[in-house]
Design a protein around this motif. Structure first.
Motif, PDB file in Angstrom:
ATOM      1  N   GLU A 115       0.837  -1.208   0.000  1.00  0.00           N
ATOM      2  CA  GLU A 115       0.000   0.000   0.000  1.00  0.00           C
ATOM      3  C   GLU A 115       0.868   1.253   0.000  1.00  0.00           C
ATOM      4  OE1 GLU A 115      -4.186  -1.480   1.978  1.00  0.00           O
ATOM      5  OE2 GLU A 115      -2.581  -0.915   3.354  1.00  0.00           O
ATOM      6  N   ARG A 116       1.946   1.250   0.777  1.00  0.00           N
ATOM      7  CA  ARG A 116       2.860   2.405   0.782  1.00  0.00           C
ATOM      8  C   ARG A 116       3.537   2.563  -0.583  1.00  0.00           C
ATOM      9  NH1 ARG A 116       3.958   0.381   5.942  1.00  0.00           N
ATOM     10  NH2 ARG A 116       5.874  -0.591   5.201  1.00  0.00           N
ATOM     11  N   ALA A 117       3.651   1.459  -1.332  1.00  0.00           N
ATOM     12  CA  ALA A 117       4.257   1.494  -2.667  1.00  0.00           C
ATOM     13  C   ALA A 117       3.240   1.885  -3.738  1.00  0.00           C
ATOM     14  CB  ALA A 117       4.878   0.141  -2.994  1.00  0.00           C
ATOM     15  N   GLY A 118       2.008   2.209  -3.330  1.00  0.00           N
ATOM     16  CA  GLY A 118       1.005   2.689  -4.263  1.00  0.00           C
ATOM     17  C   GLY A 118       0.021   1.647  -4.772  1.00  0.00           C
ATOM     18  N   PHE A 119       0.120   0.415  -4.269  1.00  0.00           N
ATOM     19  CA  PHE A 119      -0.818  -0.627  -4.688  1.00  0.00           C
ATOM     20  C   PHE A 119      -2.124  -0.481  -3.913  1.00  0.00           C
ATOM     21  CE2 PHE A 119       3.128  -2.241  -6.177  1.00  0.00           C
ATOM     22  CZ  PHE A 119       2.854  -3.133  -7.196  1.00  0.00           C
ATOM     23  N   ARG A 120      -3.217  -0.870  -4.556  1.00  0.00           N
ATOM     24  CA  ARG A 120      -4.514  -0.864  -3.886  1.00  0.00           C
ATOM     25  C   ARG A 120      -5.020  -2.293  -3.790  1.00  0.00           C
ATOM     26  NH1 ARG A 120      -6.037  -0.989  -8.857  1.00  0.00           N
ATOM     27  NH2 ARG A 120      -8.018  -0.813  -9.839  1.00  0.00           N
ATOM     28  N   ARG A 121      -5.752  -2.551  -2.718  1.00  0.00           N
ATOM     29  CA  ARG A 121      -6.357  -3.873  -2.525  1.00  0.00           C
ATOM     30  C   ARG A 121      -7.484  -4.052  -3.528  1.00  0.00           C
ATOM     31  NH1 ARG A 121      -6.489  -4.971   3.912  1.00  0.00           N
ATOM     32  NH2 ARG A 121      -4.722  -3.661   4.469  1.00  0.00           N
ATOM     33  N   ASP A 122      -7.557  -5.239  -4.134  1.00  0.00           N
ATOM     34  CA  ASP A 122      -8.647  -5.533  -5.051  1.00  0.00           C
ATOM     35  C   ASP A 122      -9.581  -6.553  -4.410  1.00  0.00           C
ATOM     36  OD1 ASP A 122      -9.858  -5.215  -7.763  1.00  0.00           O
ATOM     37  OD2 ASP A 122      -9.441  -7.362  -7.845  1.00  0.00           O
ATOM     38  N   ARG A 123      -9.135  -7.802  -4.294  1.00  0.00           N
ATOM     39  CA  ARG A 123      -9.978  -8.845  -3.714  1.00  0.00           C
ATOM     40  C   ARG A 123      -9.112 -10.049  -3.364  1.00  0.00           C
ATOM     41  NH1 ARG A 123      -9.916  -9.213  -9.096  1.00  0.00           N
ATOM     42  NH2 ARG A 123     -10.020 -11.247 -10.108  1.00  0.00           N
ATOM     43  N   VAL A 124      -9.653 -10.924  -2.544  1.00  0.00           N
ATOM     44  CA  VAL A 124      -8.979 -12.187  -2.252  1.00  0.00           C
ATOM     45  C   VAL A 124      -9.274 -13.129  -3.405  1.00  0.00           C
ATOM     46  CG1 VAL A 124      -8.843 -14.159  -0.684  1.00  0.00           C
ATOM     47  CG2 VAL A 124      -9.064 -11.839   0.237  1.00  0.00           C
ATOM     48  N   VAL A 125      -8.223 -13.748  -3.931  1.00  0.00           N
ATOM     49  CA  VAL A 125      -8.338 -14.673  -5.053  1.00  0.00           C
ATOM     50  C   VAL A 125      -7.804 -16.034  -4.627  1.00  0.00           C
ATOM     51  CG1 VAL A 125      -8.207 -12.886  -6.834  1.00  0.00           C
ATOM     52  CG2 VAL A 125      -6.104 -13.948  -5.998  1.00  0.00           C
ATOM     53  N   GLU A 126      -8.250 -17.053  -5.322  1.00  0.00           N
ATOM     54  CA  GLU A 126      -7.760 -18.410  -5.075  1.00  0.00           C
ATOM     55  C   GLU A 126      -6.685 -18.692  -6.114  1.00  0.00           C
ATOM     56  OE1 GLU A 126      -7.316 -21.250  -2.637  1.00  0.00           O
ATOM     57  OE2 GLU A 126      -8.946 -19.858  -2.252  1.00  0.00           O
ATOM     58  N   THR A 127      -5.448 -18.894  -5.658  1.00  0.00           N
ATOM     59  CA  THR A 127      -4.324 -19.166  -6.545  1.00  0.00           C
ATOM     60  C   THR A 127      -3.900 -20.627  -6.383  1.00  0.00           C
ATOM     61  OG1 THR A 127      -2.515 -18.715  -4.999  1.00  0.00           O
ATOM     62  CG2 THR A 127      -3.535 -16.798  -6.091  1.00  0.00           C
ATOM     63  N   PRO A 128      -3.018 -21.117  -7.265  1.00  0.00           N
ATOM     64  CA  PRO A 128      -2.499 -22.481  -7.090  1.00  0.00           C
ATOM     65  C   PRO A 128      -1.806 -22.689  -5.733  1.00  0.00           C
ATOM     66  CG  PRO A 128      -2.027 -21.699  -9.296  1.00  0.00           C
ATOM     67  CD  PRO A 128      -2.581 -20.521  -8.524  1.00  0.00           C
ATOM     68  N   ASP A 129      -1.363 -21.584  -5.101  1.00  0.00           N
ATOM     69  CA  ASP A 129      -0.701 -21.675  -3.793  1.00  0.00           C
ATOM     70  C   ASP A 129      -1.640 -21.376  -2.630  1.00  0.00           C
ATOM     71  OD1 ASP A 129       1.826 -22.260  -4.953  1.00  0.00           O
ATOM     72  OD2 ASP A 129       2.078 -20.130  -5.416  1.00  0.00           O
ATOM     73  N   GLY A 130      -2.940 -21.211  -2.907  1.00  0.00           N
ATOM     74  CA  GLY A 130      -3.902 -20.913  -1.853  1.00  0.00           C
ATOM     75  C   GLY A 130      -4.423 -19.496  -1.978  1.00  0.00           C
ATOM     76  N   PRO A 131      -5.201 -19.035  -0.983  1.00  0.00           N
ATOM     77  CA  PRO A 131      -5.781 -17.694  -1.054  1.00  0.00           C
ATOM     78  C   PRO A 131      -4.701 -16.611  -1.027  1.00  0.00           C
ATOM     79  CG  PRO A 131      -6.527 -18.844   0.935  1.00  0.00           C
ATOM     80  CD  PRO A 131      -5.579 -19.748   0.218  1.00  0.00           C
ATOM     81  N   ALA A 132      -4.944 -15.545  -1.774  1.00  0.00           N
ATOM     82  CA  ALA A 132      -4.020 -14.411  -1.825  1.00  0.00           C
ATOM     83  C   ALA A 132      -4.830 -13.139  -1.995  1.00  0.00           C
ATOM     84  CB  ALA A 132      -3.044 -14.575  -2.989  1.00  0.00           C
ATOM     85  N   LEU A 133      -4.282 -12.036  -1.506  1.00  0.00           N
ATOM     86  CA  LEU A 133      -4.905 -10.736  -1.682  1.00  0.00           C
ATOM     87  C   LEU A 133      -4.351 -10.118  -2.961  1.00  0.00           C
ATOM     88  CD1 LEU A 133      -6.674  -8.374  -0.749  1.00  0.00           C
ATOM     89  CD2 LEU A 133      -4.693  -7.555   0.558  1.00  0.00           C
ATOM     90  N   LEU A 134      -5.174 -10.003  -3.984  1.00  0.00           N
ATOM     91  CA  LEU A 134      -4.752  -9.366  -5.224  1.00  0.00           C
ATOM     92  C   LEU A 134      -4.663  -7.869  -4.986  1.00  0.00           C
ATOM     93  CD1 LEU A 134      -4.101  -9.542  -8.240  1.00  0.00           C
ATOM     94  CD2 LEU A 134      -6.563  -9.364  -8.694  1.00  0.00           C
ATOM     95  N   MET A 135      -3.485  -7.319  -5.302  1.00  0.00           N
ATOM     96  CA  MET A 135      -3.258  -5.884  -5.174  1.00  0.00           C
ATOM     97  C   MET A 135      -2.716  -5.380  -6.506  1.00  0.00           C
ATOM     98  SD  MET A 135      -1.577  -5.723  -1.347  1.00  0.00           S
ATOM     99  CE  MET A 135      -1.902  -3.953  -1.143  1.00  0.00           C
ATOM    100  N   MET A 136      -3.045  -4.142  -6.863  1.00  0.00           N
ATOM    101  CA  MET A 136      -2.639  -3.659  -8.180  1.00  0.00           C
ATOM    102  C   MET A 136      -2.321  -2.180  -8.200  1.00  0.00           C
ATOM    103  SD  MET A 136      -6.359  -4.077 -10.059  1.00  0.00           S
ATOM    104  CE  MET A 136      -6.309  -5.836  -9.853  1.00  0.00           C
ATOM    105  N   ARG A 137      -1.513  -1.822  -9.206  1.00  0.00           N
ATOM    106  CA  ARG A 137      -1.230  -0.426  -9.564  1.00  0.00           C
ATOM    107  C   ARG A 137      -1.431  -0.289 -11.052  1.00  0.00           C
ATOM    108  NH1 ARG A 137       4.256   2.321  -7.979  1.00  0.00           N
ATOM    109  NH2 ARG A 137       3.232   3.933  -9.181  1.00  0.00           N
ATOM    110  N   ASP A 138      -2.092   0.771 -11.457  1.00  0.00           N
ATOM    111  CA  ASP A 138      -2.335   1.038 -12.866  1.00  0.00           C
ATOM    112  C   ASP A 138      -1.593   2.307 -13.287  1.00  0.00           C
ATOM    113  OD1 ASP A 138      -4.182  -1.117 -13.365  1.00  0.00           O
ATOM    114  OD2 ASP A 138      -5.692   0.025 -12.245  1.00  0.00           O
ATOM    115  N   GLN A 139      -1.454   2.438 -14.618  1.00  0.00           N
ATOM    116  CA  GLN A 139      -0.814   3.645 -15.158  1.00  0.00           C
ATOM    117  C   GLN A 139      -1.593   4.867 -14.764  1.00  0.00           C
ATOM    118  OE1 GLN A 139      -0.494   3.024 -19.415  1.00  0.00           O
ATOM    119  NE2 GLN A 139       1.689   2.743 -19.206  1.00  0.00           N
TER     120      GLN A 139
END
Length: 160
Positions: A136-160
């Motif tokens: 978050e300090r690096a400018g990413f925003r929380r999107d949603r919890v997703v199910e990945t091959p490694d288990g649940p993860a919080l998808l975070m993103m930065r856009d142009q």
């Protein structure tokens, strides 16, 4: 202000990567060091994976990987063409808690976005509050919890 350098990782770095993966503060979130070492070393020549050793003012202290999201089944859903994923860890325990994580991730993501990458994503463990705050300090925003091959993860993103 700290200057960060991102040097492409080579086979010569593998002993350092192994040592870092075995450190308790890394294996807490990257899990089995031997398994992770096989994955990281196996991706060294993968065309869709760029791996870097990160240095702060000349001191190497962290690992960062940047990958073409479309090359992996990440579980992140539809993303813009050209989206890049980031994973990283600080290997040197003495560099933890100093603000380096958010600062070097911001610097790297800024470079990607300025060069035309439409979106940068990352997926920390939802329980890894330190990483989430750093992103978050690096400018990413929380999107949603997703199910990945490694288990649940919080998808975070930065856009142009």
């Amino acid at each position: 202000m700290t200057a960060y350098a991102f040097r492409p990782m080579s086979a010569d770095d593998l002993p350092t990567i192994r040592r870092w993966l075995e450190a308790p503060h890394v294996s807490e979130w990257w899990h089995d060091p031997a398994e992770q070492f096989e994955i990281v070393s196996g991706d060294l020549d993968h065309p869709d994976m760029a791996q870097f050793i990160v240095a702060a003012d000349g001191q190497e202290f962290a690992y960062l990987q940047c990958y073409n999201l479309s090359a992996w089944d990440s579980g992140f859903g539809s993303q813009p063409d050209g989206t890049r994923g980031l994973d990283q860890f600080i290997g040197e325990a003495s560099m933890l808690g100093c603000g380096h994580g958010s600062a070097f991730v911001r610097a790297f993501a800024d470079g990607l976005l300025v060069s035309g990458t439409p979106r940068v994503v990352t997926d920390p463990d939802p329980a890894n509050t330190r990483a989430i705050k750093a992103y978050e300090r690096a400018g990413f925003r929380r999107d949603r919890v997703v199910e990945t091959p490694d288990g649940p993860a919080l998808l975070m993103m930065r856009d142009q």
